[in-house]
Motif scaffolding. Structure first.
Motif, PDB file in Angstrom:
ATOM      1  N   ARG A   1      -4.937 -29.541 -81.696  1.00  8.32           N
ATOM      2  CA  ARG A   1      -3.478 -29.521 -81.708  1.00  8.32           C
ATOM      3  C   ARG A   1      -2.930 -30.431 -82.807  1.00  8.32           C
ATOM      4  O   ARG A   1      -3.394 -31.565 -82.970  1.00  8.32           O
ATOM      5  N   ILE A   2      -1.962 -29.934 -83.558  1.00 12.85           N
ATOM      6  CA  ILE A   2      -1.236 -30.756 -84.525  1.00 12.85           C
ATOM      7  C   ILE A   2      -0.140 -31.483 -83.760  1.00 12.85           C
ATOM      8  O   ILE A   2       0.755 -30.850 -83.189  1.00 12.85           O
ATOM      9  N   THR A   3      -0.190 -32.801 -83.750  1.00 10.70           N
ATOM     10  CA  THR A   3       0.746 -33.565 -82.923  1.00 10.70           C
ATOM     11  C   THR A   3       1.922 -34.131 -83.708  1.00 10.70           C
ATOM     12  O   THR A   3       3.015 -34.262 -83.167  1.00 10.70           O
ATOM     13  N   ARG A   4       1.716 -34.469 -84.990  1.00  7.20           N
ATOM     14  CA  ARG A   4       2.818 -35.024 -85.786  1.00  7.20           C
ATOM     15  C   ARG A   4       2.755 -34.458 -87.195  1.00  7.20           C
ATOM     16  O   ARG A   4       1.683 -34.283 -87.777  1.00  7.20           O
ATOM     17  N   LEU A   5       3.957 -34.157 -87.738  1.00  4.61           N
ATOM     18  CA  LEU A   5       4.053 -33.665 -89.117  1.00  4.61           C
ATOM     19  C   LEU A   5       5.193 -34.389 -89.826  1.00  4.61           C
ATOM     20  O   LEU A   5       6.129 -34.872 -89.194  1.00  4.61           O
ATOM     21  N   ARG A   6       5.088 -34.416 -91.148  1.00  2.00           N
ATOM     22  CA  ARG A   6       6.187 -34.930 -91.969  1.00  2.00           C
ATOM     23  C   ARG A   6       6.689 -33.766 -92.826  1.00  2.00           C
ATOM     24  O   ARG A   6       5.924 -33.156 -93.572  1.00  2.00           O
ATOM     25  N   ILE A   7       7.981 -33.468 -92.712  1.00  2.00           N
ATOM     26  CA  ILE A   7       8.540 -32.272 -93.350  1.00  2.00           C
ATOM     27  C   ILE A   7       9.751 -32.674 -94.185  1.00  2.00           C
ATOM     28  O   ILE A   7      10.552 -33.518 -93.776  1.00  2.00           O
ATOM     29  N   ARG A   8       9.880 -32.050 -95.347  1.00  2.00           N
ATOM     30  CA  ARG A   8      11.088 -32.229 -96.153  1.00  2.00           C
ATOM     31  C   ARG A   8      11.330 -30.958 -96.954  1.00  2.00           C
ATOM     32  O   ARG A   8      10.386 -30.232 -97.318  1.00  2.00           O
ATOM     33  N   PRO A   9      12.589 -30.654 -97.263  1.00  2.00           N
ATOM     34  CA  PRO A   9      12.880 -29.478 -98.098  1.00  2.00           C
ATOM     35  C   PRO A   9      12.436 -29.718 -99.528  1.00  2.00           C
ATOM     36  O   PRO A   9      12.521 -30.834-100.055  1.00  2.00           O
TER      37      PRO A   9
ATOM     38  N   ASP B   1       4.732 -15.779-101.537  1.00  2.00           N
ATOM     39  CA  ASP B   1       3.405 -15.497-102.075  1.00  2.00           C
ATOM     40  C   ASP B   1       2.849 -16.651-102.878  1.00  2.00           C
ATOM     41  O   ASP B   1       1.694 -16.612-103.307  1.00  2.00           O
ATOM     42  N   GLU B   2       3.652 -17.715-103.088  1.00  2.00           N
ATOM     43  CA  GLU B   2       3.144 -18.860-103.819  1.00  2.00           C
ATOM     44  C   GLU B   2       2.870 -20.048-102.921  1.00  2.00           C
ATOM     45  O   GLU B   2       2.640 -21.158-103.363  1.00  2.00           O
ATOM     46  N   ALA B   3       2.944 -19.808-101.586  1.00  2.00           N
ATOM     47  CA  ALA B   3       2.632 -20.884-100.646  1.00  2.00           C
ATOM     48  C   ALA B   3       1.206 -21.369-100.893  1.00  2.00           C
ATOM     49  O   ALA B   3       0.287 -20.575-101.047  1.00  2.00           O
ATOM     50  N   GLN B   4       1.027 -22.667-100.921  1.00  2.00           N
ATOM     51  CA  GLN B   4      -0.291 -23.194-101.260  1.00  2.00           C
ATOM     52  C   GLN B   4      -0.577 -24.446-100.451  1.00  2.00           C
ATOM     53  O   GLN B   4       0.328 -25.094 -99.956  1.00  2.00           O
ATOM     54  N   ALA B   5      -1.848 -24.782-100.335  1.00  2.00           N
ATOM     55  CA  ALA B   5      -2.290 -25.995 -99.642  1.00  2.00           C
ATOM     56  C   ALA B   5      -2.977 -26.904-100.640  1.00  2.00           C
ATOM     57  O   ALA B   5      -3.665 -26.443-101.554  1.00  2.00           O
ATOM     58  N   HIS B   6      -2.751 -28.185-100.445  1.00  2.00           N
ATOM     59  CA  HIS B   6      -3.394 -29.168-101.326  1.00  2.00           C
ATOM     60  C   HIS B   6      -4.455 -29.921-100.541  1.00  2.00           C
ATOM     61  O   HIS B   6      -4.199 -30.333 -99.429  1.00  2.00           O
TER      62      HIS B   6
ATOM     63  N   PHE C   1       5.527 -24.071 -98.211  1.00  2.00           N
ATOM     64  CA  PHE C   1       5.905 -22.669 -98.025  1.00  2.00           C
ATOM     65  C   PHE C   1       7.309 -22.611 -97.434  1.00  2.00           C
ATOM     66  O   PHE C   1       7.806 -23.597 -96.878  1.00  2.00           O
ATOM     67  N   GLN C   2       7.947 -21.469 -97.602  1.00  2.00           N
ATOM     68  CA  GLN C   2       9.293 -21.231 -97.086  1.00  2.00           C
ATOM     69  C   GLN C   2      10.304 -22.262 -97.589  1.00  2.00           C
ATOM     70  O   GLN C   2      11.336 -22.489 -96.979  1.00  2.00           O
ATOM     71  N   GLY C   3      10.013 -22.881 -98.763  1.00  2.00           N
ATOM     72  CA  GLY C   3      10.948 -23.850 -99.319  1.00  2.00           C
ATOM     73  C   GLY C   3      10.860 -25.237 -98.717  1.00  2.00           C
ATOM     74  O   GLY C   3      11.759 -26.057 -98.922  1.00  2.00           O
ATOM     75  N   TYR C   4       9.763 -25.533 -97.970  1.00  2.00           N
ATOM     76  CA  TYR C   4       9.619 -26.839 -97.326  1.00  2.00           C
ATOM     77  C   TYR C   4       8.197 -27.365 -97.542  1.00  2.00           C
ATOM     78  O   TYR C   4       7.255 -26.594 -97.723  1.00  2.00           O
ATOM     79  N   ARG C   5       8.076 -28.687 -97.516  1.00  2.00           N
ATOM     80  CA  ARG C   5       6.775 -29.345 -97.667  1.00  2.00           C
ATOM     81  C   ARG C   5       6.355 -29.897 -96.313  1.00  2.00           C
ATOM     82  O   ARG C   5       7.091 -30.648 -95.673  1.00  2.00           O
ATOM     83  N   PHE C   6       5.150 -29.536 -95.871  1.00  2.00           N
ATOM     84  CA  PHE C   6       4.610 -29.963 -94.577  1.00  2.00           C
ATOM     85  C   PHE C   6       3.380 -30.837 -94.806  1.00  2.00           C
ATOM     86  O   PHE C   6       2.423 -30.409 -95.450  1.00  2.00           O
ATOM     87  N   GLU C   7       3.408 -32.030 -94.253  1.00  2.00           N
ATOM     88  CA  GLU C   7       2.249 -32.921 -94.305  1.00  2.00           C
ATOM     89  C   GLU C   7       1.762 -33.175 -92.875  1.00  2.00           C
ATOM     90  O   GLU C   7       2.538 -33.566 -92.009  1.00  2.00           O
ATOM     91  N   ILE C   8       0.470 -32.942 -92.656  1.00  2.00           N
ATOM     92  CA  ILE C   8      -0.108 -33.158 -91.336  1.00  2.00           C
ATOM     93  C   ILE C   8      -0.362 -34.654 -91.166  1.00  2.00           C
ATOM     94  O   ILE C   8      -1.185 -35.239 -91.869  1.00  2.00           O
ATOM     95  N   VAL C   9       0.339 -35.274 -90.234  1.00  2.00           N
ATOM     96  CA  VAL C   9       0.221 -36.718 -90.019  1.00  2.00           C
ATOM     97  C   VAL C   9      -0.841 -37.033 -88.976  1.00  2.00           C
ATOM     98  O   VAL C   9      -1.635 -37.956 -89.143  1.00  2.00           O
TER      99      VAL C   9
ATOM    100  N   ASP D   1      12.668 -37.009 -95.829  1.00  2.00           N
ATOM    101  CA  ASP D   1      11.740 -36.271 -94.983  1.00  2.00           C
ATOM    102  C   ASP D   1      11.957 -36.649 -93.521  1.00  2.00           C
ATOM    103  O   ASP D   1      12.704 -37.572 -93.203  1.00  2.00           O
ATOM    104  N   TYR D   2      11.293 -35.904 -92.633  1.00  2.00           N
ATOM    105  CA  TYR D   2      11.430 -36.152 -91.200  1.00  2.00           C
ATOM    106  C   TYR D   2      10.060 -36.121 -90.546  1.00  2.00           C
ATOM    107  O   TYR D   2       9.245 -35.238 -90.838  1.00  2.00           O
ATOM    108  N   LEU D   3       9.818 -37.103 -89.687  1.00  2.00           N
ATOM    109  CA  LEU D   3       8.604 -37.135 -88.889  1.00  2.00           C
ATOM    110  C   LEU D   3       8.879 -36.341 -87.622  1.00  2.00           C
ATOM    111  O   LEU D   3       9.761 -36.691 -86.828  1.00  2.00           O
ATOM    112  N   VAL D   4       8.137 -35.238 -87.443  1.00  2.00           N
ATOM    113  CA  VAL D   4       8.454 -34.251 -86.417  1.00  2.00           C
ATOM    114  C   VAL D   4       7.293 -34.115 -85.447  1.00  2.00           C
ATOM    115  O   VAL D   4       6.124 -34.100 -85.853  1.00  2.00           O
TER     116      VAL D   4
END
Length: 450
Positions: A429-437, A445-450, A415-423, A367-370
């Motif tokens: 404003r969202i300042t940092r995210l952790r993303i990985r494919p 249509d199956e994008a979902q939030a946990h 969604f879009q084949g990637y996992r986004f975690e709000i850090v 993953d990447y801290l973005v």
């Protein structure tokens, strides 16, 4: 239905046999001319042609004119090359049938495939790559004449193409090009990178230059929330302190509210003005020093301006700094010449850049801290990802658009084949995210939030 009898066979000594063979060779020569012309016009260097033109080379001058009219010539090349190839193949098939019967059809196809590949494609394109300026100079005038002859056909083809696109909801710009080579260049670079011929950094640089005309100022500007500004009502000493602490040499000056920008201070101009005042009136000059006397008038540009046009405007005005406004005249952000150059060569940093943290930090699990303010295009280019950038410019904007809300820290989206975690989130404003494919990308249509 297949006819029961074939036409009388031709013998090799018949005049018709040699006439048809000569026509086929002529058509192959025309196809080679078109293939070589296409490669020469793509590979020729404008600077080298311009240098030759300055020395009086008429062929180089004609080649430069051809490059300026490349859209019309590309259409003529495409139409002409396809026509002569199809006609040559048809004549070869008919000749093979007349000489050897049905067995001659397969032989004609094999022979023509070999001749087209060697004589009409590889040979002329190789020659054109070895000496593109020479070839461009030789073919410019005959190709221009041929393009004028085929102009009605090219116009009709464009009209048909646009008509066929209408049922699919696609409306081509009537003033824009139909026979564009940009997509072909992008595909060629992708193939070259996958084969190891071209490095990723070189491909990114070339694609960044090609994409300037397709991207607007809004996509690369610094948002107004991140602009360092100076209040015109501050004293000279306070302004000097702010300028010296800032890593930037140019700072906008506002009065009353930040939307009301009345000038731009350059650090050197300010220091020159202060030094002059101190020399003339002594230390007490700072108390009554007018900061705005050293400010330049603000330069405003629309947010929809294409990047290539804005870069040319910067060069013409001999300035590197502009404030971006929307259609209502409201301040949206600022853009510099460096911002545009970074779209081509990547991030540019110097000893005065104070950003201590990286905007893209790899993690242990792939993953990447973005940084939330990182643009989607920069992220895609850095990691060869395919996140969509049609609805948002930044990574944080993409997550907000897909979630249809402003997520809290700790929420996870797929969604879009990637996992986004709000850090981290600061106010709205969202300042940092952790993303990985994801290993198996989810459909939209199956994008979902946990």
């Amino acid at each position: 239905m297949i006819p029961a009898t074939l036409p009388a066979p031709l013998a090799p000594y018949d005049l018709a046999f040699w006439l048809i063979g000569a026509v086929i060779l002529l058509l192959l020569a025309l196809s080679a001319f078109f293939s070589g012309s296409d490669t020469a016009l793509t590979a020729a260097s404008r600077s080298k042609l311009r240098a030759r033109t300055d020395k009086g080379d008429r062929r180089a001058e004609a080649a430069l004119e051809a490059l300026d009219d490349s859209e019309r010539l590309n259409g003529a090349i495409l139409v002409g090359d396809n026509f002569v190839k199809i006609l040559a193949a048809s004549l070869a098939t008919a000749l093979g049938m007349r000489v050897l019967g049905w067995g001659g059809v397969a032989l004609a196809v094999l022979v023509m495939a070999l001749l087209v590949l060697v004589l009409a494609e590889v040979l002329p394109r190789t020659w054109a790559r070895l000496a593109p300026e020479d070839v461009a100079g030789r073919i410019a005038r005959p190709l221009g004449a041929f393009a004028r002859f085929l102009a009605p056909v090219v116009w009709a083809v464009r009209l048909i193409v646009r008509g066929l696109l209408v049922p699919f909801g696609i409306r081509a710009n009537h003033s824009g090009p139909v026979f564009s080579v940009q997509d072909e260049i992008a595909d060629a670079l992708a193939v070259a990178q996958s084969s190891g011929t071209v490095q990723k950094e070189d491909r990114d640089l070339l694609m960044g230059a090609l994409d300037l005309g397709e991207r607007s100022v809004e996509e690369v500007m610094l948002h107004r929330s991140g602009i360092e500004m100076i209040d015109a009502d501050l004293g000279a000493a306070e302004v000097l302190d702010l300028v010296l602490k800032s890593p930037h040499t140019r700072l906008p000056v506002f009065r009353g509210e930040r939307e009301n920008v009345i000038g731009v201070i350059h650090a050197k101009d300010l220091l020159r003005g202060v030094r002059r005042a101190l020399q003339e009136r002594g230390p007490e000059a700072l108390q009554n020093f007018d900061v705005l006397s050293t400010a330049m008038p603000p330069y405003f540009v629309p947010e929809t301006t294409p990047l290539d046009e804005q870069m040319r405007e910067f060069l013409n005005r001999r300035t590197h700094f502009a404030l971006v406004v929307d259609e209502y005249g409201s301040l949206r952000g600022l853009i510099t010449l460096e911002d545009i150059l970074e779209e081509i060569v990547g991030e540019i940093t110097d000893e005065h850049d104070t950003e201590a943290t990286q905007s893209l930090v790899p993690g242990p699990q792939g993953d990447y801290l973005v940084d939330g303010a990182m643009t989607i295009r920069d992220l895609n280019r850095a990691l060869d990802w395919t996140l969509p950038d049609e609805e948002a410019n930044t990574v944080a904007g993409l997550v907000i658009h897909m979630a249809q809300s402003i997520p809290a820290a700790g929420q996870v989206f797929s969604f879009q084949g990637y996992r986004f975690e709000i850090v981290a989130r600061r106010e709205n404003r969202i300042t940092r995210l952790r993303i990985r494919p994801l290993e198996q990308p989810l459909p939209d249509d199956e994008a979902q939030a946990h």
